[in-house]
Design an enzyme around this catalytic site. Structure first.
Site, mmCIF file in Angstrom:
data_model
loop_
_atom_site.group_PDB
_atom_site.id
_atom_site.type_symbol
_atom_site.label_atom_id
_atom_site.label_comp_id
_atom_site.label_asym_id
_atom_site.label_seq_id
_atom_site.Cartn_x
_atom_site.Cartn_y
_atom_site.Cartn_z
ATOM 1 N N SER A 245 -6.168 15.649 -4.104
ATOM 2 C CA SER A 245 -5.379 16.053 -5.533
ATOM 3 C C SER A 245 -6.120 16.355 -6.738
ATOM 4 O O SER A 245 -7.216 15.741 -7.155
ATOM 5 C CB SER A 245 -4.205 15.189 -5.687
ATOM 6 O OG SER A 245 -3.527 15.889 -6.793
ATOM 7 N N TYR B 224 -0.875 7.114 -8.451
ATOM 8 C CA TYR B 224 -1.188 8.282 -7.326
ATOM 9 C C TYR B 224 -2.724 8.582 -7.807
ATOM 10 O O TYR B 224 -3.391 8.845 -6.869
ATOM 11 C CB TYR B 224 -0.281 9.195 -7.594
ATOM 12 C CG TYR B 224 -0.366 10.155 -6.800
ATOM 13 C CD1 TYR B 224 0.064 10.454 -5.423
ATOM 14 C CD2 TYR B 224 -0.963 11.490 -7.095
ATOM 15 C CE1 TYR B 224 0.159 11.355 -4.591
ATOM 16 C CE2 TYR B 224 -1.181 12.636 -6.272
ATOM 17 C CZ TYR B 224 -0.717 12.565 -5.231
ATOM 18 O OH TYR B 224 -0.718 13.513 -4.079
#
Length: 269
Positions: A149, A162
């Site tokens: 990501s 995350y």
């Protein structure tokens, strides 16, 4: 066994892939993309029935897709799957697309339980998948693709937990490439920005349908993945960042719900 030096760009005929997170979002799109390109796909998901609904019964009955209903964070299950594939249907391509986030994601809101959930799927799951299949991939000079990501490279709204896991898998992929590139193993990390997948529903404020239409779509990441694994064997797409053209730019992904440009709002109304 597919010869890595005799592969056509955009085609995966004769190749065997394992895709995690295959029941929805990016993983689901990659399964369908690989199928269209001619591969046989082992699809891993906790919700195996959703994979069947996505690819259709015909592909499963024809042996084009084999569904494995398990959790990538389950070490024993993943190692067992790897051993089974080694015996019966060795893979040359691994895509680690399983990922989760939590709604209460600010550091003061994270609990030990939610932290473990993030680490188990996003980090442990990638390691277990690689550990279970690396020998097969090395023997076939194959490919490993890790869906990371943009939050792996700078902090944003996705939360520290995350971000830590996505930074972790980026480091893991880089280390794997250092260790295995001389064996012909290609490792690709794909770092998407905002993608219209069910993970957006976990956000404290989910984006509107209007905004989602201008996000990256799962098929965009699937296309990038197919490009990476069908490049000539001499070339490795080591890392690739994808962002939504009208909403984000490299280094400009911090807003959870970017504002639509005026021209896009006008065209949508």
């Amino acid at each position: 066994m597919s010869d890595p030096n005799d592969r056509a760009f955009g085609r995966m005929d004769g190749r065997v892939a394992l895709v995690t997170g295959a029941s929805s979002g990016i993983g689901e799109a990659i399964v369908r993309s690989f199928l269209d390109a001619g591969a046989r796909v082992h699809a891993v998901a906790r919700r195996g029935m959703m994979v069947e609904d996505s690819v259709g019964l015909e592909a499963i009955e024809a042996g084009r897709v084999v569904v494995h209903a398990l959790d990538v964070g389950d070490k024993e299950a993943m190692l067992s799957l790897g051993a089974e594939l080694e015996r019966s249907d060795p893979i040359d391509t691994l895509v680690c697309a399983a990922g989760v986030n939590v709604t209460a994601r600010r550091m003061a809101e994270l609990t030990p339980e939610s932290w473990e959930q993030l680490v188990d799927t996003n980090l442990h799951g990638v390691f277990f998948s690689i550990r279970a299949t690396l020998g097969q991939i090395r023997e076939r000079a194959g490919d490993v693709v890790v869906i990371s990501s943009v939050t792996a490279t700078w902090p944003d709204h996705a939360g520290g937990g995350y971000g830590a896991t996505k930074s972790g898998v980026l480091g893991l992929a880089r280390g794997l490439s250092i260790d295995e590139h001389m064996n012909g193993v290609r490792v690709t990390s794909i770092l998407p920005g905002i993608v219209n997948t069910p993970i957006l529903d976990k956000r404290p404020i989910p984006p509107s349908d209007e905004l989602r239409a201008w996000c990256l779509q799962p098929e965009d990441v699937a296309t990038a993945t197919l490009v990476a694994v069908t490049m000539p064997a001499r070339a490795n797409v080591a890392e690739m960042t994808l962002v939504a053209t009208r909403l984000q730019a490299l280094g400009k992904t911090q807003l959870a719900n970017p504002e639509l440009p005026d021209a896009l709002r006008a065209s949508a109304s």
